[in-house]
Write a protein that holds these residues in place. Sequence first.
Motif, PDB file in Angstrom:
ATOM      1  N   TYR A   1      -9.589   0.520  -8.666  1.00 42.74           N
ATOM      2  CA  TYR A   1      -8.935   1.527  -7.840  1.00 42.74           C
ATOM      3  C   TYR A   1      -9.357   2.882  -8.401  1.00 42.74           C
ATOM      4  O   TYR A   1      -8.962   3.247  -9.519  1.00 42.74           O
ATOM      5  CB  TYR A   1      -7.414   1.369  -7.899  1.00 42.74           C
TER       6      TYR A   1
ATOM      7  N   THR B   1      -6.739   7.619  -5.779  1.00 43.23           N
ATOM      8  CA  THR B   1      -6.181   6.653  -4.832  1.00 43.23           C
ATOM      9  C   THR B   1      -4.648   6.670  -4.880  1.00 43.23           C
ATOM     10  O   THR B   1      -4.059   6.787  -5.947  1.00 43.23           O
ATOM     11  CB  THR B   1      -6.660   5.229  -5.164  1.00 43.23           C
TER      12      THR B   1
ATOM     13  N   TYR C   1      -2.994  -4.314  -3.544  1.00 42.95           N
ATOM     14  CA  TYR C   1      -2.058  -3.199  -3.394  1.00 42.95           C
ATOM     15  C   TYR C   1      -2.611  -2.230  -2.358  1.00 42.95           C
ATOM     16  O   TYR C   1      -3.645  -1.598  -2.571  1.00 42.95           O
ATOM     17  CB  TYR C   1      -1.832  -2.492  -4.733  1.00 42.95           C
ATOM     18  N   THR C   2      -1.935  -2.129  -1.232  1.00 47.90           N
ATOM     19  CA  THR C   2      -2.401  -1.357  -0.081  1.00 47.90           C
ATOM     20  C   THR C   2      -2.810   0.058  -0.456  1.00 47.90           C
ATOM     21  O   THR C   2      -1.958   0.887  -0.823  1.00 47.90           O
ATOM     22  CB  THR C   2      -1.296  -1.272   0.988  1.00 47.90           C
ATOM     23  N   PRO C   3      -4.107   0.397  -0.363  1.00 50.33           N
ATOM     24  CA  PRO C   3      -4.519   1.786  -0.573  1.00 50.33           C
ATOM     25  C   PRO C   3      -4.322   2.552   0.733  1.00 50.33           C
ATOM     26  O   PRO C   3      -4.901   2.206   1.756  1.00 50.33           O
ATOM     27  CB  PRO C   3      -6.011   1.655  -0.940  1.00 50.33           C
TER      28      PRO C   3
ATOM     29  N   THR D   1       3.509  -1.859  -9.435  1.00 46.80           N
ATOM     30  CA  THR D   1       2.093  -2.110  -9.349  1.00 46.80           C
ATOM     31  C   THR D   1       1.763  -3.369 -10.090  1.00 46.80           C
ATOM     32  O   THR D   1       2.470  -3.793 -10.984  1.00 46.80           O
ATOM     33  CB  THR D   1       1.312  -0.926  -9.939  1.00 46.80           C
TER      34      THR D   1
ATOM     35  N   ALA E   1      -1.644   4.071  -3.667  1.00 47.29           N
ATOM     36  CA  ALA E   1      -1.494   2.694  -3.187  1.00 47.29           C
ATOM     37  C   ALA E   1      -0.050   2.231  -3.319  1.00 47.29           C
ATOM     38  O   ALA E   1       0.721   2.756  -4.116  1.00 47.29           O
ATOM     39  CB  ALA E   1      -2.426   1.757  -3.964  1.00 47.29           C
TER      40      ALA E   1
END
Length: 272
Positions: free
Chosen positions: A194, A198, A227-229, A54, A200
Motif C-alpha cells: 500500500y 493511500t 483493505y479497500t483503498p 487494519t 484505506a
Amino acid sequence: MVTQEQRRRQLAREKFLRQQQRRTAARHKTRMRNTVVASVLGVVVVGSVVSYATGVFKDDGKKANAASEVSPSPSPSKAPDPCEKAAAGKVKSLSWKKEPAVTIDKSADYTMKMATTCGDIDIALKTAQAPHTVNSFSFLAGKGFFDHTKCHRLTTNGIYVLQCGDPQGTGSGGPGYTIPDENLKDKTLKGGMYPAGTVAMANTGQKHTGGSQFFLVYQDSQLPASYTPFGTISTSGMKVLKKIAAAGESTGQGDGAPNATVVVNKATVTKS
C-alpha cells in the motif's frame, strides 16, 4: 537472498499478526461473555459494535490487553505535541442498523477534507472504484459522525499508518453497519504494497467488515490486498501526516496512540 532489513520487517509483521490474533480471540471471548450476561439481565442491545482495524492489527484493545501481551518496559520519553488544541464540541453518539442507500453520483469526483488539530488533510476519493465506501463516508460526514473524534493509533514499525474514524477512540467503535470490500485490485497496490498517500478501510480481518475506521499510509507499507483503498492524500495533507508520524507513538514499541493529539475537528465530503 533475503537481506537483514527484509528479515527484520518480516519478523515485525509476523509479531503484529500474532499479537492481533490473540487480541481477536480475547475480544471474541469477551463478546460471548457479555452476550450471556445481557441475556440474563434482560438487556436489549440495539445496534452492533464491530472492531475495525487494519490487517496486521485488528483491534486496539490496549488498555485491556497490553499487560498480558507486552513485557513491561520503561516509559518512553514523549515527543513534543505538534498539534493545536481541539475545537470545542464532543463526539456524537450515532448508530444505524444498515448501510445507507447509495445516493452519490458515481461518475463525479468527491473530496474529503479532514480539518484536524494538526492541519488539514485533503483526500481525493475514488468514487467510481469504491462507490459504497465513498457513499458511506459522505453520509457519515454529513451527519457529523467524525467530528471531534481522535485518530487513535499510529504504527511506526513494519507498517506505517495512522488510524482514525472511531467515535470511541478505542479501536472498537463504528457506525453500527458494515460495508462491502471494494477496489481490492486497484492498480496502485503492486507487489503487496500500500503506497504512501493511500487511504484505506480498516476491518476485522474478515471480508466485508469495514465500518467507519480507516487508515492513512504515510510510508509504503506491505499489507495483503484486503483493505479497500478509497482515497489518495494530497501533497499538503501528506506533510501534515508526516508531522504526526514524526512525533512518534506512546508505547515506544511501534504501535500505540500517537504522541500528537490528532483530533478531527470537522470532516466534510464535497462533490467537485
